[in-house]
Design a protein around this motif. Sequence first.
Motif, PDB file in Angstrom:
ATOM      1  N   SER A 164       0.797  -1.226   0.000  1.00  0.00           N
ATOM      2  CA  SER A 164       0.000   0.000   0.000  1.00  0.00           C
ATOM      3  C   SER A 164       0.828   1.274   0.000  1.00  0.00           C
ATOM      4  CB  SER A 164      -0.948   0.016   1.208  1.00  0.00           C
ATOM      5  OG  SER A 164      -0.224  -0.066   2.431  1.00  0.00           O
ATOM      6  N   GLU A 167       0.689   3.568  -3.038  1.00  0.00           N
ATOM      7  CA  GLU A 167      -0.432   4.472  -3.303  1.00  0.00           C
ATOM      8  C   GLU A 167      -0.013   5.936  -3.215  1.00  0.00           C
ATOM      9  OE1 GLU A 167      -3.849   4.030  -3.902  1.00  0.00           O
ATOM     10  OE2 GLU A 167      -3.427   1.907  -4.298  1.00  0.00           O
ATOM     11  N   TYR A 185     -11.321   5.407   1.009  1.00  0.00           N
ATOM     12  CA  TYR A 185     -10.789   4.631  -0.112  1.00  0.00           C
ATOM     13  C   TYR A 185     -11.235   3.178   0.053  1.00  0.00           C
ATOM     14  CZ  TYR A 185      -7.772   8.742  -0.465  1.00  0.00           C
ATOM     15  OH  TYR A 185      -7.296  10.028  -0.564  1.00  0.00           O
ATOM     16  N   TYR A 187     -11.633   0.790  -1.851  1.00  0.00           N
ATOM     17  CA  TYR A 187     -10.993  -0.235  -2.685  1.00  0.00           C
ATOM     18  C   TYR A 187      -9.748  -0.818  -2.030  1.00  0.00           C
ATOM     19  CZ  TYR A 187      -7.452   3.269  -3.854  1.00  0.00           C
ATOM     20  OH  TYR A 187      -6.449   4.200  -3.787  1.00  0.00           O
ATOM     21  N   LEU A 188      -9.195  -0.143  -1.021  1.00  0.00           N
ATOM     22  CA  LEU A 188      -7.908  -0.550  -0.462  1.00  0.00           C
ATOM     23  C   LEU A 188      -7.917  -1.983   0.059  1.00  0.00           C
ATOM     24  CD1 LEU A 188      -6.839   2.660   1.516  1.00  0.00           C
ATOM     25  CD2 LEU A 188      -5.812   1.779  -0.592  1.00  0.00           C
ATOM     26  N   ASP A 190      -9.797  -4.594  -0.673  1.00  0.00           N
ATOM     27  CA  ASP A 190      -9.834  -5.621  -1.713  1.00  0.00           C
ATOM     28  C   ASP A 190      -8.527  -5.660  -2.500  1.00  0.00           C
ATOM     29  OD1 ASP A 190     -12.384  -6.437  -1.049  1.00  0.00           O
ATOM     30  OD2 ASP A 190     -13.365  -5.119  -2.506  1.00  0.00           O
ATOM     31  N   LYS A 191      -7.933  -4.504  -2.726  1.00  0.00           N
ATOM     32  CA  LYS A 191      -6.719  -4.439  -3.539  1.00  0.00           C
ATOM     33  C   LYS A 191      -5.515  -5.027  -2.820  1.00  0.00           C
ATOM     34  CE  LYS A 191      -3.846  -1.176  -6.178  1.00  0.00           C
ATOM     35  NZ  LYS A 191      -3.711   0.240  -6.615  1.00  0.00           N
ATOM     36  N   TYR A 192      -5.398  -4.768  -1.517  1.00  0.00           N
ATOM     37  CA  TYR A 192      -4.174  -5.126  -0.801  1.00  0.00           C
ATOM     38  C   TYR A 192      -4.348  -6.220   0.245  1.00  0.00           C
ATOM     39  CZ  TYR A 192      -2.303  -0.916  -2.933  1.00  0.00           C
ATOM     40  OH  TYR A 192      -1.891   0.025  -3.842  1.00  0.00           O
TER      41      TYR A 192
END
Length: 271
Positions: A164, A167, A185, A187-188, A190-192
């Motif tokens: 992360s 970002e 945020y 989406y964080l 799910d993304k990381y």
Amino acid sequence: MSEELLPELLEAYQLPDGTLEHLRSQSWAPLPGLLSADAVQAMLEQVQRYAAPVQPSESEKWMTSEEYARVVQSYDGMAWTDNWFRELALSPRLAGVALDLLDEPEGLFIHDMTFTKPGNDGGPTPFHQDYPFWPFDRKGAFTIWIALTDLTADMGILKFMPGSHNEGPLGRFSRAPGDDIRKAYPYLEDKYGFAGGTDLKAGDATVHYDLTVHGADGNKTTQGRAAYTLRYMPTDVIYTGAPHRHFDGFEMTPGELFSDSPQVPRISRLS
């Protein structure tokens, strides 16, 4: 160095294979067995002399809150008033680890802090980045977080979003309960995903960048979760003048290099 510090602090710590690569790619890394149980017991005894939490200045109200103070009790800047903590931070063992993590021959020691999460009512630490809380013009600082007692996962050990830090700065969050970076945020997560948060022995440590998104669950046990942190950074960082109770006392001018301040200890392979 003071005779009160243990001989092991004169000895180098060997980074486990792949630690630096893990930090650079995953935003954090474990530092198992950084210090012995005897060393952290001595640290815990010293830390307990600083029981009263630091209160924020009026200019720092965005940084913390009374609610957050009930989640984590902290005290900072001991190494600027107490030679025991200064020598600890500049010891060959801890300064050497910092230089290994910087991957540079020189660096700066900039801050130390205690973190105690009370038992029973020690709530979760909202996810955030450290970078927006500091008067630094660029990334590069990192925190070494040392467990001062054996800690179990249900005591609220730091969790990290691996990768992360890529970002970049995501903004300021007050750290009050519920003011979590994931709300801004979504989406964080799910993304990381998450890493860390597992059991630590006294003397085990973790390291994370100032841009790493991290937080912690609440302390679900009856025992307090005690930790001590040291912060280091490269020598090319410039002071922005943003308010901070620790750095306000350095009497620096915005635009000045931290490395030019007599208040900022330099660490070096040559020292």
